[in-house]
Each structure stands twice: as C-alpha cells, then as structure tokens.
Scaffold this motif. Structure first.
Motif, PDB file in Angstrom:
ATOM      1  N   ILE A 172       0.854  -1.189   0.000  1.00 47.99           N
ATOM      2  CA  ILE A 172       0.000   0.000   0.000  1.00 47.99           C
ATOM      3  C   ILE A 172       0.891   1.240   0.000  1.00 47.99           C
ATOM      4  N   PHE A 173       0.565   2.223  -0.826  1.00 44.20           N
ATOM      5  CA  PHE A 173       1.351   3.447  -0.893  1.00 44.20           C
ATOM      6  C   PHE A 173       0.415   4.643  -1.023  1.00 44.20           C
ATOM      7  N   ARG A 174       0.963   5.812  -0.788  1.00 44.35           N
ATOM      8  CA  ARG A 174       0.203   7.053  -0.918  1.00 44.35           C
ATOM      9  C   ARG A 174       1.051   8.051  -1.692  1.00 44.35           C
ATOM     10  N   LEU A 175       0.501   8.597  -2.780  1.00 49.86           N
ATOM     11  CA  LEU A 175       1.261   9.516  -3.620  1.00 49.86           C
ATOM     12  C   LEU A 175       1.438  10.876  -2.974  1.00 49.86           C
ATOM     13  N   SER A 176       0.441  11.331  -2.224  1.00 50.29           N
ATOM     14  CA  SER A 176       0.537  12.607  -1.521  1.00 50.29           C
ATOM     15  C   SER A 176      -0.481  12.593  -0.389  1.00 50.29           C
ATOM     16  N   PRO A 177      -0.338  13.494   0.594  1.00 50.65           N
ATOM     17  CA  PRO A 177      -1.264  13.501   1.735  1.00 50.65           C
ATOM     18  C   PRO A 177      -2.727  13.690   1.338  1.00 50.65           C
ATOM     19  N   GLY A 178      -3.000  14.351   0.222  1.00 57.86           N
ATOM     20  CA  GLY A 178      -4.378  14.618  -0.176  1.00 57.86           C
ATOM     21  C   GLY A 178      -5.029  13.517  -0.989  1.00 57.86           C
ATOM     22  N   ILE A 179      -4.295  12.412  -1.238  1.00 52.99           N
ATOM     23  CA  ILE A 179      -4.812  11.318  -2.054  1.00 52.99           C
ATOM     24  C   ILE A 179      -4.933  10.068  -1.193  1.00 52.99           C
ATOM     25  N   PRO A 180      -6.057   9.358  -1.265  1.00 49.95           N
ATOM     26  CA  PRO A 180      -6.218   8.121  -0.484  1.00 49.95           C
ATOM     27  C   PRO A 180      -5.137   7.101  -0.823  1.00 49.95           C
ATOM     28  N   PRO A 181      -4.842   6.169   0.089  1.00 50.31           N
ATOM     29  CA  PRO A 181      -3.837   5.132  -0.182  1.00 50.31           C
ATOM     30  C   PRO A 181      -4.276   4.225  -1.317  1.00 50.31           C
ATOM     31  N   MET A 182      -3.290   3.662  -2.006  1.00 53.37           N
ATOM     32  CA  MET A 182      -3.548   2.806  -3.166  1.00 53.37           C
ATOM     33  C   MET A 182      -2.795   1.489  -3.017  1.00 53.37           C
ATOM     34  N   ASN A 183      -3.346   0.438  -3.625  1.00 54.78           N
ATOM     35  CA  ASN A 183      -2.715  -0.875  -3.652  1.00 54.78           C
ATOM     36  C   ASN A 183      -1.987  -1.029  -4.986  1.00 54.78           C
TER      37      ASN A 183
END
Length: 233
Positions: A172-183
């Motif tokens: 799981i990662f997050r591109l930026s604080p304003g974007i939900p986490p992604m698989n």
C-alpha cells in the motif's frame, strides 16, 4: 471571426469515446464547432447504432481514420490495439489537419486538438501544425495521478522500471497527503489479461507521459468528492 473549431480524438474504446462525446456536446453549447475523429471501425459502429439521429447536430462533424489493424483483428485486445494505433494513425491525423488548414476558409479552420491522454502522440502532431492542445482523461483523476507519478513510483521502489509490475505485491502506498492510499496490484496497467499486455500498456504510458508535458490543459472526467473514499479495495 468564426466559431472556435476543436478536433476531438478519443482512444477507440467505448469507455473513452462516450465521455469525450459528452464533452463535445457541452463544447457545442458554449459555441464550438467540433470535428470528432473516430477510427473507421468505431465510425461504422456509430452509424449502425444511431441511423436516424446520426449527426443531427450540425456543429459536430464525424470523420474517421484507420486504426492500423486488419478487418478480422481483435480490437478488444488492448495491447495489440495500442501498438497498432501508433504505427498508422499519426500520419492520417496530420493529413486531416493539413487538409483543413489549407482547404477550409479561415474562419472554419481548426484552432485546437483535444485528445485522449492515451493518444498523447497526437499532441506532437497538433503542435507541429500550429494547433493548441489539451488532454482529456476519461477515468478517475486518481488513476491519472498514478500515471503522472510513474517516475516517483519507480524511484521509491514501488514498481519495476521495465514493466511497471509490483516489486512487493500488495504493498500500500500514498502519492501525496491529499490522495487516499492505493494498492500497487490495482494500478490499472497491472490489471490487464496477461503479463505481456501489462508490459505493453505500461510502455505506452511511459511514452505518453513525455508527450503530454507540453499540453496547455488536462481535463478529467471527475470531481474531487468522488475520490474521497479509500482506493485500497
């Protein structure tokens, strides 16, 4: 001065053509003339699907160009379609633009091209011939953001550089604080039918991300509130 004239070019897939068609009608309501460029295959399907209402709006002109595939080829095989498009469509698009620029009255000449982000090669053709450019992304803004961040995903060790596959499946990662986490497994280039298709789609993405750098605008078929839920599942 005549009405602004926009050329619209979708990726030849249903989920890409329909949103751009909606944009075409909205642009007409704001005073634009539209030339909507389909492949021969999709143009024929359009004619067949609406024989009595086709081109009832005089501000939208439908034309077509080849897609690079043979008549019996499978146009639902995304990887093969993407490889074929780039081999032949740029030449035909440029021919259309040149003919319009030389043969149409000054007030009717095209002023800009709006192309699907997946057809980013078209922006170089348009700019070469003096047209302004904008990219259209028909899916979620979060997916578009993941495409734009491919170099960061590689740099951070999330995906492999050669094919975009996950270095650690399920991470799981997050591109930026304003974007939900992604698989990482759910990045769309990792969800094709087979690993070879995944690789071809990823290669197209990597090629397109450079072509899209010089567009003046990016229009997403999305809005912020639609992205508020988590992207993990």
């Amino acid at each position: 001065m005549g009405r602004p004239h926009a050329l619209l070019l979708p990726l030849p897939a249903q989920g890409h053509v329909l949103p751009l068609m909606e944009l075409a009608h909205r642009m007409v309501s704001h005073g634009f003339t539209i030339t909507f460029i389909n492949t021969h295959f999709n143009h024929a399907r359009l004619l067949s699907a609406m024989p009595t209402t086709y081109n009832t709006n005089p501000s939208i002109n439908f034309i077509s160009i080849p897609d690079g595939l043979q008549p019996g080829d499978d146009r639902y095989h995304v990887a093969n379609l993407c490889k074929a498009l780039i081999t032949i469509m740029p030449l035909h698009l440029e021919e259309i633009i040149i003919n319009m620029m030389h043969k149409q009255p000054e007030q009717d000449k095209p002023t800009c091209l709006i192309a699907d982000q997946a057809m980013a090669w078209a922006f170089n053709v348009a700019k070469k011939n003096g047209l302004r450019t904008a990219a259209f992304w028909p899916a979620s803004a979060a997916t578009f953001t993941s495409i734009r961040n491919v170099p960061k995903l590689i740099q951070d060790g999330i995906i492999h550089e050669h094919d975009g596959s996950a270095k650690t499946p399920g991470v799981i990662f997050r591109l930026s604080p304003g974007i939900p986490p992604m698989n990482v497994n759910h990045l769309f280039w990792n969800r094709q039918l087979d690993s070879e298709s995944n690789k071809v789609i990823f290669h197209c993405i990597n090629t397109n991300k450079d072509s899209i750098k010089n567009v003046e605008f990016v229009v997403c078929n999305s809005f912020y509130e639609a992205k508020s839920r988590s992207l993990i599942t």
